[in-house]
Design a protein around this motif. Structure first.
Motif, PDB file in Angstrom:
ATOM      1  N   ASN A  58      33.005   6.871 -12.775  1.00 61.77           N
ATOM      2  CA  ASN A  58      33.349   5.293 -12.850  1.00 61.77           C
ATOM      3  C   ASN A  58      32.461   4.807 -13.898  1.00 61.77           C
ATOM      4  O   ASN A  58      31.189   5.205 -13.863  1.00 61.77           O
ATOM      5  CB  ASN A  58      33.077   4.779 -11.506  1.00 61.77           C
ATOM      6  N   ALA A 180      38.688   3.522   1.180  1.00 60.21           N
ATOM      7  CA  ALA A 180      38.165   4.091  -0.130  1.00 60.21           C
ATOM      8  C   ALA A 180      37.659   5.345   0.429  1.00 60.21           C
ATOM      9  O   ALA A 180      37.379   6.409  -0.497  1.00 60.21           O
ATOM     10  CB  ALA A 180      37.004   3.461  -0.689  1.00 60.21           C
ATOM     11  N   GLU A 259      36.854  -1.062  -6.319  1.00 53.82           N
ATOM     12  CA  GLU A 259      37.283   0.165  -6.252  1.00 53.82           C
ATOM     13  C   GLU A 259      38.795   0.234  -6.651  1.00 53.82           C
ATOM     14  O   GLU A 259      39.500  -0.470  -6.496  1.00 53.82           O
ATOM     15  CB  GLU A 259      36.844   0.980  -4.883  1.00 53.82           C
TER      16      GLU A 259
END
Length: 302
Positions: A58, A180, A259
Motif C-alpha cells: 500500500n 477487509a 482500503e
C-alpha cells in the motif's frame, strides 16, 4: 546519493501495480532489481513510500505525495526528448477536444500537459460533458477527439477509438471494516452493506446492474457526482463503494484511510479511450494528440 530516473520509473510501476512482482513482470526485470531500487529511493528521500502487507504493498501518504512529483519528472524528461524529435516540424492550428467529467480529473491533466509542451503553437479548446453528448459532437464534426469511458460506446460504426487503460472494479472500505479481513469478498457480502454511489460516467449504472443481477436491490446510502465526497463518506464509515481502480486513492481529503479489496465474481471493467470520427481526415494536431495519449498509457496497459 541522488535518486535516478530508473528508480522513479520503478517506483511509479510499483505504485500502479500494487506489488513488486506485478511491477517486475510488467517491466520485464527481476523482482530483486525493483526491490533494491525502491529501498534505495526510500533511503535517499528519508521517507517510507510503501507499507508492506501479505497481499502486496500500500502506498503511504508520503508515497502518494511523491508519486505526483515522480510522474511529473518522468513526463518532463519524455517531453524534452520529444521536443528534439519534433522541433523542425512544429504543429500549428487548433484542436477541438472533448472530455467527460471523470476523465477530466483522472486522465486528461497528464495527457494535456504533455501535449501542450510538445505543441505550444496549437490552440486547444476543450469542452466537458457527458459521453453521450460528446459522441454526438464527434459524429457531427464539432470535435476532433474526445477522451471518455469507452466501455459502452454507443455508435461504434461512426466512431473509432484507441483504448488507453482498462480498470477493474474494486470495493472501497473504511479502515477497520469487517470485510477487509475476509480472505474472500463476494457480491452477496457487498449487497448487505450501505452503498455510496458515484453518479458520473455510468459508474452508478454499472454498479446497480451488477448487484441487481443477484436479485437484491442495492441499499444506496448516498448518491454524489463527486469522487472526493465518495472518499470522505467511505473513509468515515457511511458506506462502501464499488468503483474502478482508476479513481482509487488511499486517503480522503481529511487524511482518513480508505482500503481497497478485490471482489470475487465477474465484475465489469472500465475502458478509457480516445475517440474520433471514423473515416474523417485528422489534422496534424489531432493525430499528435492521439499519439501522445497512446504513449501516456499506464505501463501495464501497453
Amino acid at each position: 546519493m541522488s535518486f535516478t530516473l530508473r528508480q522513479l520509473h520503478y517506483f511509479v510501476a510499483v505504485a500502479e501495480h500494487g506489488s513488486v512482482s506485478h511491477a517486475a513482470h510488467a517491466l520485464a526485470i527481476s523482482q530483486s532489481s525493483v526491490t533494491a531500487a525502491i529501498k534505495d529511493l526510500e533511503g535517499d528521500l528519508g521517507v517510507k513510500l510503501f507499507e508492506r502487507h501479505s497481499r502486496g504493498l500500500n502506498i503511504t501518504i508520503r508515497g502518494h505525495q511523491f508519486l505526483r512529483h515522480a510522474t511529473d519528472i518522468l513526463a518532463a524528461v519524455s517531453g524534452a526528448r520529444r521536443a528534439f524529435d519534433t522541433q523542425d516540424d512544429a504543429i500549428t492550428g487548433q484542436l477541438q477536444l472533448g472530455v467527460t467529467s471523470l476523465m477530466a480529473g483522472y486522465v486528461m491533466s497528464d495527457i494535456l500537459s504533455k501535449y501542450r509542451r510538445a505543441n505550444p503553437d496549437v490552440v486547444v479548446s476543450a469542452i466537458e460533458d457527458s459521453g453521450e453528448y460528446l459522441q454526438h459532437l464527434l459524429v457531427g464534426g464539432e470535435l476532433d477527439v474526445a477522451v471518455m469511458v469507452t466501455s459502452n460506446l454507443r455508435d461504434k460504426t461512426a466512431l473509432q477509438m484507441e483504448i488507453l487503460d482498462v480498470s477493474p472494479y474494486r470495493l472501497w472500505l473504511p479502515l477497520g471494516h469487517h470485510l477487509a479481513d475476509q480472505d474472500s469478498i463476494s457480491l452477496a457480502d457487498v449487497t448487505a452493506e450501505p452503498l455510496i454511489m458515484l453518479n458520473v460516467d455510468e459508474m452508478e449504472e454499472e454498479a446497480v446492474n451488477l448487484l441487481s443481477a443477484l436479485g437484491t436491490r442495492p441499499r444506496v446510502a448516498f448518491r454524489t457526482r463527486s469522487v472526493e465526497a465518495v472518499r470522505s463518506l467511505v473513509a468515515t464509515g457511511a458506506g462502501v463503494a464499488l468503483l474502478p481502480d482508476l479513481v482509487y486513492r488511499p486517503w480522503s481529503l481529511e487524511g482518513d484511510r480508505i482500503e481497497s479489496r478485490d471482489v470475487s465474481g465477474a465484475l465489469p471493467v472500465v475502458q478509457v479511450g480516445v475517440v474520433w470520427r471514423r473515416g474523417s481526415p485528422l489534422s496534424a494536431a489531432a493525430r499528435d494528440f492521439i499519439a501522445i495519449s497512446q504513449a501516456n498509457q499506464p505501463i501495464g496497459a501497453r
